[in-house]
Design an enzyme around this catalytic site. Structure first.
Site, PDB file in Angstrom:
ATOM      1  N   ASP A   5       0.812  -1.212   0.000  1.00 50.22           N
ATOM      2  CA  ASP A   5       0.000   0.000   0.000  1.00 50.22           C
ATOM      3  C   ASP A   5       0.848   1.265   0.000  1.00 50.22           C
ATOM      4  O   ASP A   5       0.343   2.358   0.238  1.00 50.22           O
ATOM      5  CB  ASP A   5      -0.968   0.007   1.193  1.00 50.22           C
ATOM      6  CG  ASP A   5      -2.185   0.892   0.965  1.00 50.22           C
ATOM      7  OD1 ASP A   5      -2.483   1.200  -0.208  1.00 50.22           O
ATOM      8  OD2 ASP A   5      -2.830   1.297   1.950  1.00 50.22           O
ATOM      9  N   ASP A  31      -4.142  -4.819  -5.639  1.00 49.40           N
ATOM     10  CA  ASP A  31      -3.699  -3.420  -5.592  1.00 49.40           C
ATOM     11  C   ASP A  31      -2.220  -3.231  -5.904  1.00 49.40           C
ATOM     12  O   ASP A  31      -1.752  -2.100  -6.030  1.00 49.40           O
ATOM     13  CB  ASP A  31      -3.985  -2.756  -4.236  1.00 49.40           C
ATOM     14  CG  ASP A  31      -5.469  -2.592  -3.949  1.00 49.40           C
ATOM     15  OD1 ASP A  31      -6.290  -2.925  -4.815  1.00 49.40           O
ATOM     16  OD2 ASP A  31      -5.791  -2.138  -2.840  1.00 49.40           O
ATOM     17  N   ASP A  83     -11.891  -0.931   5.973  1.00 47.02           N
ATOM     18  CA  ASP A  83     -10.881  -0.544   4.990  1.00 47.02           C
ATOM     19  C   ASP A  83      -9.808   0.348   5.587  1.00 47.02           C
ATOM     20  O   ASP A  83      -8.766   0.559   4.973  1.00 47.02           O
ATOM     21  CB  ASP A  83     -11.540   0.214   3.832  1.00 47.02           C
ATOM     22  CG  ASP A  83     -12.512  -0.646   3.060  1.00 47.02           C
ATOM     23  OD1 ASP A  83     -12.172  -1.793   2.738  1.00 47.02           O
ATOM     24  OD2 ASP A  83     -13.633  -0.167   2.769  1.00 47.02           O
TER      25      ASP A  83
END
Length: 310
Positions: A106, A143, A286
């Site tokens: 991330d 992602d 999230d």
């Protein structure tokens, strides 16, 4: 963008190489007995909150992916994988693992973490060793590719795609079926996403996944995935439908008004869509937004709202 991991889908049974005509998801999807939703159901029912417990039961009744990550030791991860394999064997079911360990995960966002660069490929080898000879499908690092277009991921542009490509090789060499990060219909365009997929080894992978931890409707995702598939030699794809029942409102982090999607199922047939899955666990936050706890933490109130909004 949204938090996630590598997903591995495994049909438990006699090890065999999958033939061209074999379905990727040949059995019913594995239903885990002790999910966060199931635990919340038991806890709230014991507290006398029957209405909330009933909402948790709706979520607990559906197959969701089993998440793995480097928050466990390799030995513990082996034990966890073996336990789920045994449980799935009693169901004759297709088992879905999600793992999440890409270095600098991330890129410093809500779902930060991951292994070191030196440890990452060995971590994948642990998974490959446990699943070698099985008919397994691996969704590799949600992602991980789409986020490379962001400025915060600039340091990963040169190193991450070749690292993922090596992970594809490790998992494919073990006879596993692999899907790569296809983002979603409101992130990168098909042309840009296709370039990342090519750099990360889509040529050897079986396909890609979309909408993981996001909220876009199935038709919108299918339209996008079809355009992306056309740019990567007509690869197949799967879609996360865990929380897309009300569509997207422009937010990706605990958006208000979100709803459960359709129940997960394989979708064999003549299209490139292999399955609609609950990859993200409905009810897991999230990140610390819209009143939520940290990413990956169960949130009773949000789970109740997802069911109520369906």
């Amino acid at each position: 963008m949204a938090a996630l991991f590598i997903a591995i889908v495994l049909i438990v049974g006699t090890p065999a190489a999958a033939g061209a005509a074999d379905p990727v998801f040949p059995g019913p999807l594995y239903l885990e007995a002790n999910t966060d939703a199931a635990k919340a159901d038991a806890r709230l029912r014991a507290q006398g909150d029957v209405a909330s417990a009933d909402a948790m039961a709706v979520i607990a009744a559906q197959p969701t992916a089993v998440w793995l990550g480097n928050w466990w030791s390799d030995d513990l991860m082996r034990t966890i994988i073996r336990r789920h394999v045994a449980a799935a064997a009693t169901q004759g079911a297709t088992l879905v693992f999600v793992t999440y360990a890409i270095p600098f995960r991330d890129c410093g966002g809500h779902s930060g973490g991951g292994t070191t660069y030196d440890a990452y490929l060995d971590w994948n080898r642990v998974i490959a060793d446990e699943l070698e000879g099985t008919r397994a499908v691996v969704l590799i690092e949600p992602d991980s590719l789409s986020s490379l277009a962001a400025a915060k991921c600039a340091t990963e542009v040169a190193v991450r795609p070749p690292l993922i490509k090596q992970a594809v090789d490790i998992l494919a060499d073990a006879g596993l079926v692999t899907y790569l990060d296809g983002g979603n219909s409101n992130w990168l365009g098909p042309a840009a996403q296709a370039e990342w997929l090519k750099k990360a080894g889509i040529a050897r992978a079986n396909g890609f996944f979309t909408n993981v931890s996001n909220f876009h409707p199935v038709q919108q995702e299918s339209d996008y995935a079809g355009k992306l598939s056309a740019r990567v030699n007509w690869k197949h794809y799967v879609i996360d439908v865990s929380r897309n029942g009300a569509g997207a409102n422009g937010e990706w982090c605990n958006p208000l008004g979100a709803a459960l999607g359709v129940n997960p199922r394989a979708t064999p047939g003549t299209t490139k869509l292999d399955a609609l899955l609950w990859v993200k666990h409905p009810g897991v936050s999230d990140g610390p937004c819209n009143g939520g706890p940290a990413a990956g933490v169960w949130w009773d109130r949000y789970a109740v709202s997802l069911v109520a909004n369906r």
